[in-house]
Design an enzyme around this catalytic site. Structure first.
Site, PDB file in Angstrom:
ATOM      1  N   CYS A 116       6.339   5.759   2.573  1.00  0.00           N
ATOM      2  CA  CYS A 116       6.209   5.885   1.116  1.00  0.00           C
ATOM      3  C   CYS A 116       6.894   4.730   0.388  1.00  0.00           C
ATOM      4  O   CYS A 116       6.328   4.165  -0.557  1.00  0.00           O
ATOM      5  CB  CYS A 116       6.743   7.231   0.644  1.00  0.00           C
ATOM      6  SG  CYS A 116       8.474   7.565   1.047  1.00  0.00           S
ATOM      7  N   TRP A 117       8.091   4.354   0.810  1.00  0.00           N
ATOM      8  CA  TRP A 117       8.814   3.287   0.108  1.00  0.00           C
ATOM      9  C   TRP A 117       8.129   1.925   0.223  1.00  0.00           C
ATOM     10  O   TRP A 117       8.039   1.194  -0.766  1.00  0.00           O
ATOM     11  CB  TRP A 117      10.257   3.203   0.606  1.00  0.00           C
ATOM     12  CG  TRP A 117      11.173   4.140  -0.102  1.00  0.00           C
ATOM     13  CD1 TRP A 117      11.751   5.278   0.397  1.00  0.00           C
ATOM     14  CD2 TRP A 117      11.627   4.052  -1.452  1.00  0.00           C
ATOM     15  NE1 TRP A 117      12.520   5.896  -0.551  1.00  0.00           N
ATOM     16  CE2 TRP A 117      12.468   5.162  -1.702  1.00  0.00           C
ATOM     17  CE3 TRP A 117      11.411   3.152  -2.482  1.00  0.00           C
ATOM     18  CZ2 TRP A 117      13.092   5.392  -2.928  1.00  0.00           C
ATOM     19  CZ3 TRP A 117      12.030   3.369  -3.706  1.00  0.00           C
ATOM     20  CH2 TRP A 117      12.856   4.473  -3.923  1.00  0.00           C
TER      21      TRP A 117
END
EC number: 1.2.1.38
Length: 310
Positions: A116-117
């Site tokens: 996600c990051w």
């Protein structure tokens, strides 16, 4: 033929979300291991080898074990851990990364689902490096905030158990050695690791990632409109893209830029802000850490891989 799908780790945060997204579909058959057998390697091997596509929602070591349990040449894999994201032989599961990436995923035996990051910064930076507007050795800094679901079940239980005493936000990764750095460097086409400073907020899901750019030291300083055009042109050329690019405009703030705005969707929306007089820009991505950042991306990749079976 109805494709058989096995989610190894279906009771974790990402696994539950993927199962919910697939639960009503009639074009696939979901294989489900009995709860009492889910940690039995023999049982897992049975289900892994029976599946047309296995989706691994496990810690890194457990994901590697699952891959080792596959004893045939037909089971294809989507791995949601960090174990294989920069490994040879694994397609990176960000279809919008390049015009050819959807095809690469559709044809792949092994697909590494993005973290996600990294996904927001990769979406913002890769088009700029590819266009020559940013050099590969540009000193990149990444800031952002994510919901506490990004920390998995333990962080969810910790935050929700504290109730009103839960902190409004807190920074983490203070050793500056975030596990997603190799992935970010590789797919953003960077020559060095960026400085990454993540923050967890007191909300369940959704995220904003931001890349501030000090452009004044470059031999040629790109204007904000140039940065925006390079990003917009990149995604305009991607068929079926889940990535949207907001219009370029000078605004002080926007109610659109809210971390929970795209929860339960697979949408990512990108923004470019700039002050040309100061030679500064801010790149920003808004998306669901459990959607485009995890389960939504996995289902998007699954659909591409299924298209390769038909």
């Amino acid at each position: 033929m109805t494709a058989k799908i096995f989610i190894d780790g279906e009771h974790g945060t990402t696994g539950l979300q993927i199962r919910a997204r697939l639960g009503e579909r009639r074009d696939i058959e979901l294989l489900s291991i009995p709860v009492e057998r889910r940690k039995d390697p023999a049982a897992r091997a049975e289900f892994l080898n029976a599946a047309d596509i296995a989706i691994l929602c496990l810690p890194d070591d457990a994901a590697r074990e699952s891959v080792s349990l596959i004893a045939n040449d037909t089971t294809r894999v989507i791995d949601a851990s960090t174990a294989y994201r920069v490994s040879e032989g694994w397609a990176y599961g960000f279809p919008e990364m390049d015009k050819s990436q959807s095809k690469a995923i559709a044809q792949a035996k092994r697909v590494a689902n993005p973290g996600c990051w990294p996904q927001g910064p990769i979406a913002l930076l890769r088009p700029l490096v590819s266009a020559g507007l940013l050099p590969a050795d540009f000193p990149v800094t990444i800031n952002g905030i994510t919901g506490y679901s990004g920390g998995g079940r333990s962080m969810i239980e910790d935050y929700e158990g504290k109730g009103e005493d839960a902190p409004e936000f807190f920074p983490y990764g203070l050793t500056l050695s975030h596990k997603h750095l190799p992935e970010l460097r590789t797919y953003a086409k960077l020559a060095r690791d960026p400085l990454m400073q993540p923050v967890v907020g007191n909300f369940a899901q959704g995220m904003i990632t931001m890349v501030p750019l000090q452009l004044g030291h470059l031999p040629r300083v790109p204007k904000g409109e140039e940065l925006h055009a390079a990003i917009a042109d990149h995604y305009a050329g991607i068929e079926g893209s889940a990535v949207e690019v907001a219009p370029f405009q000078a605004i002080e703030r926007s109610p659109e830029i809210e971390p929970e705005r795209y929860n339960d969707t697979n949408t990512m929306r990108l923004y470019v802000f700039a002050n040309d007089a100061r030679a500064q820009a801010l790149l920003l991505a808004v998306y669901d850490n459990l959607g485009k950042g995890a389960s939504g991306a996995a289902v998007q990749n699954l659909d591409l891989m299924l298209s390769g079976l038909r």
